[in-house]
Scaffold this motif. Structure first.
Motif, mmCIF file in Angstrom:
data_model
loop_
_atom_site.group_PDB
_atom_site.id
_atom_site.type_symbol
_atom_site.label_atom_id
_atom_site.label_comp_id
_atom_site.label_asym_id
_atom_site.label_seq_id
_atom_site.Cartn_x
_atom_site.Cartn_y
_atom_site.Cartn_z
ATOM 1 N N CYS A 151 -2.532 -24.631 17.996
ATOM 2 C CA CYS A 151 -1.984 -23.812 19.088
ATOM 3 C C CYS A 151 -2.867 -23.880 20.323
ATOM 4 C CB CYS A 151 -1.843 -22.363 18.642
ATOM 5 S SG CYS A 151 -0.546 -22.100 17.442
ATOM 6 N N MET A 159 2.620 -14.844 11.572
ATOM 7 C CA MET A 159 2.649 -16.221 12.062
ATOM 8 C C MET A 159 2.943 -16.308 13.555
ATOM 9 S SD MET A 159 4.696 -19.607 10.749
ATOM 10 C CE MET A 159 3.569 -19.816 9.367
ATOM 11 N N PRO A 160 4.039 -15.692 14.079
ATOM 12 C CA PRO A 160 4.224 -15.737 15.538
ATOM 13 C C PRO A 160 3.077 -15.045 16.281
ATOM 14 C CG PRO A 160 5.845 -14.288 14.505
ATOM 15 C CD PRO A 160 5.185 -15.065 13.412
ATOM 16 N N LEU A 214 0.417 -17.589 16.503
ATOM 17 C CA LEU A 214 0.807 -18.636 17.455
ATOM 18 C C LEU A 214 0.518 -18.198 18.889
ATOM 19 C CD1 LEU A 214 4.220 -19.778 15.913
ATOM 20 C CD2 LEU A 214 2.138 -21.148 16.073
ATOM 21 N N ILE A 245 -3.471 -22.490 11.787
ATOM 22 C CA ILE A 245 -2.582 -22.835 12.903
ATOM 23 C C ILE A 245 -3.209 -22.542 14.260
ATOM 24 C CG2 ILE A 245 -0.574 -22.360 11.458
ATOM 25 C CD1 ILE A 245 -0.108 -19.810 13.036
#
Length: 384
Positions: A246, A288-289, A292, A242
């Motif tokens: 991002c 995950m955050p 990000l 990811i």
């Protein structure tokens, strides 16, 4: 065209080792440490040559050097493909390091800043947006070439791609001559200082170096760090994937606010990186955050490298200043895998993450210090 040329140039230098190292090691028997050490050598050479390249860009405008970089990178890759001894492999990566100094972000941004002054910011942001897809495109492509042709012939094929793409892209996209010949520059230089103060210069060097060190450490160790936090290999790979989207997304957002001072982009960049790493350290289940936020901050880092110095110096001086600033950051990048690996081996994953968080917070403090120092710098140009 310049964005695509950067994807091909980065793919044939900084990023190719990720897919090249394993087949090289299997065939030659060389240790992974020596193979990845060759990339560190290339980055170190690039850092040592960055000030010289900046001076060449200031004198010539940079177009010819950028166009020639594809040929130098290609020569290095051909020599990689011909390497049957370790010393020749290391020599090949030394040549690639020369090409990296001539044609990657630092040289391109210095050229655009010299040619167009403050108007270069939009081009820099757009190029980093396009090249943000580099690993997404290059790694599968290089892996396919290696599977199809073998790693030696894959190097030859990629070298041919560099020659036929980078040279025409640079010659077509960039005007001939130096920045002083471009009429747009005269409209963007008024009111800027003749030289940058030494304390500002070293503060910028510290900010860029810490950001580069953190980025390199995460690029090398992220999968291992996530696994140490309890994630499986598949989950760690998914979380790592990811980062690219991002980074691209943050650059798209920055395009919408390109009229603002680059210092605000710098604050967002270092702040998001620090926040993302702190979340990963303190709340592993929220990786995950954390990724990000880190990915968004790291995506802005490439833009800041080009635009923040551009806001502080005249276009005709930008290439020289940018070249001098690039040296400590690139040297830091070259040393990071060695130092980061030693810290991880002797103190573990938590200590490594803690060290990265500390560096990220220090970078936030340095950026706040820069924000406080800038009004004084503008108010006292005669002391610069």
């Amino acid at each position: 065209m310049l964005g695509m040329a950067q994807i091909i140039a980065w793919g044939g230098s900084f990023y190719v080792m990720a897919v090249l190292a394993a087949p090289v090691s299997r065939e030659t028997g060389w240790s992974q440490q020596w193979i990845y050490g060759a990339l560190s050598l290339a980055i170190l050479v690039s850092g040592m040559l960055a000030p010289l390249c900046g001076r060449i860009i200031a004198r010539t405008g940079g177009r010819t050097m950028l166009a020639a970089s594809g040929g130098v990178l290609a020569a290095g890759l051909v020599l990689v493909g011909l390497s049957h001894s370790l010393w020749l492999f290391l020599l090949a990566w030394t040549i690639i390091g020369v090409g990296m100094a001539m044609g990657l972000y630092d040289a391109l941004f210095a050229t655009l800043g010299t040619l167009y002054g403050g108007m270069a910011r939009r081009a820099i942001t757009s190029i980093t947006l396009i090249s943000g897809f580099c690993t997404t495109l290059v790694w599968p492509f290089c892996a396919l070439l290696i599977e199809w042709l073998g790693w030696r012939h894959a190097c030859f094929a990629y070298a041919a791609l560099l020659v036929v793409s980078v040279l025409p892209a640079c010659l077509f996209s960039l005007p001939a001559g130096g920045g002083r010949k471009i009429s747009l520059v005269s409209n963007t230089t008024s009111g800027k200082q003749e030289t940058i103060a030494q304390d500002l210069f070293w503060l910028l060097c510290a900010i860029f170096t810490l950001a580069s060190v953190i980025m390199t450490a995460i690029s090398v160790q992220l999968i291992t760090l996530l696994q140490s936090q309890g994630y499986t290999l598949a989950a760690a790979l998914a979380l790592s994937a990811i980062l690219g989207p991002c980074q691209v997304a943050s650059r798209v957002v920055d395009m919408a606010f390109r009229r603002g001072h680059p210092l605000w982009t710098t604050l967002f960049s270092v702040g998001l990186v620090a926040l993302g790493l702190l979340i990963l350290l303190l709340f592993p289940h929220l990786a995950m955050p954390g990724m990000l936020l880190y990915g968004a901050g790291n995506g802005l880092r490439a833009i800041v490298r080009g635009t923040l110095p551009l806001a502080l110096v005249k276009p005709e001086e930008y290439a020289i200043v940018a070249g001098r600033m690039a040296r400590p950051a690139l040297i830091g990048q070259a040393l990071t895998p060695l130092i980061g690996g030693w810290v991880f081996q002797h103190f573990g994953a938590q200590a490594t993450l803690l060290l990265l968080c500390a560096l990220a917070l220090i970078n936030v403090l340095f950026t706040l210090l820069l924000k406080m120092r800038l009004p004084q710098q503008r108010a006292m140009p005669e002391k610069s």
